[in-house]
Write a protein that holds these residues in place. Structure first.
Motif, PDB file in Angstrom:
ATOM      1  N   UNK A 293       0.825  -1.211   0.000  1.00 14.48           N
ATOM      2  CA  UNK A 293       0.000   0.000   0.000  1.00 14.48           C
ATOM      3  C   UNK A 293       0.858   1.259   0.000  1.00 14.48           C
ATOM      4  N   UNK A 294       1.897   1.271   0.830  1.00 13.75           N
ATOM      5  CA  UNK A 294       2.788   2.442   0.885  1.00 13.75           C
ATOM      6  C   UNK A 294       3.491   2.643  -0.448  1.00 13.75           C
ATOM      7  N   UNK A 295       3.939   1.546  -1.071  1.00 14.32           N
ATOM      8  CA  UNK A 295       4.610   1.649  -2.364  1.00 14.32           C
ATOM      9  C   UNK A 295       3.678   2.261  -3.407  1.00 14.32           C
ATOM     10  N   UNK A 296       2.447   1.738  -3.491  1.00 18.06           N
ATOM     11  CA  UNK A 296       1.497   2.233  -4.485  1.00 18.06           C
ATOM     12  C   UNK A 296       1.097   3.678  -4.186  1.00 18.06           C
ATOM     13  N   UNK A 297       0.895   4.004  -2.910  1.00 16.57           N
ATOM     14  CA  UNK A 297       0.518   5.364  -2.531  1.00 16.57           C
ATOM     15  C   UNK A 297       1.618   6.358  -2.881  1.00 16.57           C
ATOM     16  N   UNK A 298       2.874   5.954  -2.681  1.00 13.43           N
ATOM     17  CA  UNK A 298       4.008   6.816  -3.025  1.00 13.43           C
ATOM     18  C   UNK A 298       4.035   7.085  -4.525  1.00 13.43           C
ATOM     19  N   UNK A 299       3.751   6.057  -5.314  1.00 15.16           N
ATOM     20  CA  UNK A 299       3.710   6.216  -6.764  1.00 15.16           C
ATOM     21  C   UNK A 299       2.564   7.146  -7.167  1.00 15.16           C
ATOM     22  N   UNK A 300       1.396   6.960  -6.540  1.00 17.54           N
ATOM     23  CA  UNK A 300       0.242   7.813  -6.842  1.00 17.54           C
ATOM     24  C   UNK A 300       0.546   9.267  -6.487  1.00 17.54           C
ATOM     25  N   UNK A 301       1.219   9.490  -5.347  1.00 15.20           N
ATOM     26  CA  UNK A 301       1.567  10.848  -4.935  1.00 15.20           C
ATOM     27  C   UNK A 301       2.523  11.488  -5.947  1.00 15.20           C
ATOM     28  N   UNK A 302       3.536  10.730  -6.377  1.00 13.81           N
ATOM     29  CA  UNK A 302       4.458  11.256  -7.384  1.00 13.81           C
ATOM     30  C   UNK A 302       3.758  11.552  -8.690  1.00 13.81           C
ATOM     31  N   UNK A 303       2.846  10.666  -9.079  1.00 10.78           N
ATOM     32  CA  UNK A 303       2.093  10.877 -10.319  1.00 10.78           C
ATOM     33  C   UNK A 303       1.174  12.083 -10.205  1.00 10.78           C
ATOM     34  N   UNK A 304       0.613  12.295  -9.000  1.00 10.40           N
ATOM     35  CA  UNK A 304      -0.246  13.462  -8.802  1.00 10.40           C
ATOM     36  C   UNK A 304       0.520  14.763  -8.989  1.00 10.40           C
ATOM     37  N   UNK A 305       1.755  14.801  -8.459  1.00 10.45           N
ATOM     38  CA  UNK A 305       2.585  15.998  -8.638  1.00 10.45           C
ATOM     39  C   UNK A 305       2.949  16.202 -10.105  1.00 10.45           C
TER      40      UNK A 305
END
Length: 444
Positions: A293-305
């Motif tokens: 979950x943390x890995x995917x959330x980190x990717x989503x956060x980077x993609x959001x930026x």
């Protein structure tokens, strides 16, 4: 808007791939790419505005906005459900329960991968968990019973990708969050395409087994109706869990997030029913769920930026206008997008493909007249293809670790199922009602 956003797009893509190839975390790579894009934009800002202040504002707002979503809460719950099922004895129960019902079907137990993966996909949502769980029990059993090793491996590779298409699906959740498309509608839209793909795999197995008599062993055991009735006790608990998760969504009793929580509860009850649940299993499942979950959330956060940077620089608008100026037909556009995803699938994992390309691709396909709901299903197909394309085909690595076969042999076994998936994508593109039928009926 900067002078030449098309050139900037190429530069940003080059920087992003260079960072990814350097083995930097995907989330960090996405953020650094966005920061690089903003630094290029520095000369276009008034002297009174600091570029670093602007980067800080965009970064803080995008991190909050991309992760502040109730729909995203379903993600860790579905991951936990899959982990709990992975540690239970559900794979052996599925195998034992399906054997009697496939006795008279051409190809017999070679269909076990398609059937078991379809059922497990409906309660897991993870392609990796589906492939690993089903493969650990089926490959050994099929080999022991004398079935074709190539068809067994190929059908596992193809059917294992159903974890992304048959709901609930992690990719659909991520796509729904990033595109503001209803996750429940995506789940419903994925049912018929998923069943169509599974049916196409089963049809190929029937044809291949009919032409190659050595693909299946001579039948020595006779299955009775009593055997079939006895197998129901293994299948019934699993079918009840599927009904609990999907039925609660389709009947309107629960949101995808609430259904995911019900799925976790159901998987815990299944573990107790099968007497395969203890504190150690729960601890490992929780730890693995947190990591994923943390890995995917980190990717989503980077993609959001990166998405906000792309919008700030006007790249999406410029690319949309450029492609529109080419006057490509809608189907030619989708063909080009599909080729792009097949190529990206040779280098990136599925989640990265979605989060990195969606900010640019989605506005273009919407401008061409394609429904975001349909494109979500199309994109899931592309992610499935990425699971079985070298060199970063994750399902290929999972099967290699299970079977011990060389990657070249696995690729040869998988190729027919890769082609079948492409043909199904063409069908869903030519006849989008395959994806739209159920969502429209549910709305009515």
């Amino acid at each position: 808007m900067i002078a030449d956003p098309l050139v900037l797009t190429v530069v940003l893509l080059f920087v992003m791939f260079a960072l990814l190839l350097s083995s930097i975390w995907i989330g960090v790579s996405l953020m650094l790419t966005g920061i690089f894009g903003m630094l290029i934009f520095q000369n276009h800002l008034p002297p009174s505005i600091s570029i670093f202040d602007k980067i800080g504002d965009l970064l803080s707002s995008s991190l909050y906005d991309s992760l502040n979503s109730w729909s995203l809460a379903a993600l860790p719950m579905f991951i936990l459900m899959g982990e709990l099922l992975y540690k239970s004895s559900i794979s052996s129960k599925l195998f034992n329960g399906l054997i009697p019902w496939l006795d008279k079907v051409p190809g017999r137990l070679l269909h076990i991968n398609v059937a078991a993966c379809s059922l497990f996909a409906a309660v897991s949502g993870s392609s990796a968990a589906t492939t690993a769980t089903v493969g650990k029990i089926t490959l050994g059993e099929l080999k022991k019973r004398g079935y074709s090793k190539m068809l067994a491996i190929g059908s596992l590779a193809g059917s294992g990708t159903l974890g992304f298409l048959i709901p609930p699906s992690l990719i659909m959740i991520i796509y729904g969050v990033l595109s503001n498309v209803s996750i429940g509608q995506l789940f419903i839209a994925g049912i018929f395409p998923g069943l169509l793909l599974a049916s196409a795999y089963a049809l190929y197995i029937m044809i291949a087994a009919s032409f190659d008599k050595k693909a299946i062993p001579l039948q020595t055991e006779k299955v009775t109706w009593q055997d079939k009735m006895n197998s129901i006790k293994d299948l019934l608990p699993i079918m009840l869990l599927i009904t609990l998760v999907l039925g609660s969504i389709y009947a309107g009793f629960a949101t995808p997030t609430e259904a995911a929580a019900l799925g976790v509860l159901g998987s815990l009850l299944l573990g107790l029913y099968f007497k395969s649940l203890d504190f150690e299993v729960i601890k490992i499942a929780l730890l693995n769920s947190i990591k994923t979950t943390v890995m995917i959330s980190f990717i989503i956060a980077g993609a959001g930026f990166l998405s906000q940077v792309v919008g700030f620089l006007g790249i999406a608008t410029a690319l949309s206008e450029y492609i529109a100026s080419l006057h490509l037909s809608p189907y030619m556009l989708i063909f080009v997008v599909g080729i792009m995803y097949v190529i990206l699938g040779m280098m990136l994992d599925g989640i990265s493909m979605v989060v990195m390309t969606l900010p640019i691709v989605l506005p273009i396909v919407k401008m061409a007249g394609f429904d975001p709901l349909w494109f979500g299903i199309f994109l899931v197909f592309m992610v499935e293809l990425s699971q079985i394309t070298p060199p970063v085909g994750f399902s290929l690595f999972v099967i290699q670790s299970i079977s011990g076969e060389k990657i070249g042999y696995i690729l040869k076994a998988t190729f027919p199922f890769f082609v079948i998936m492409i043909l199904v994508v063409v069908l869903v593109t030519a006849f989008p009602e395959i994806a739209f039928y159920l969502p429209r009926r549910m709305i009515q």
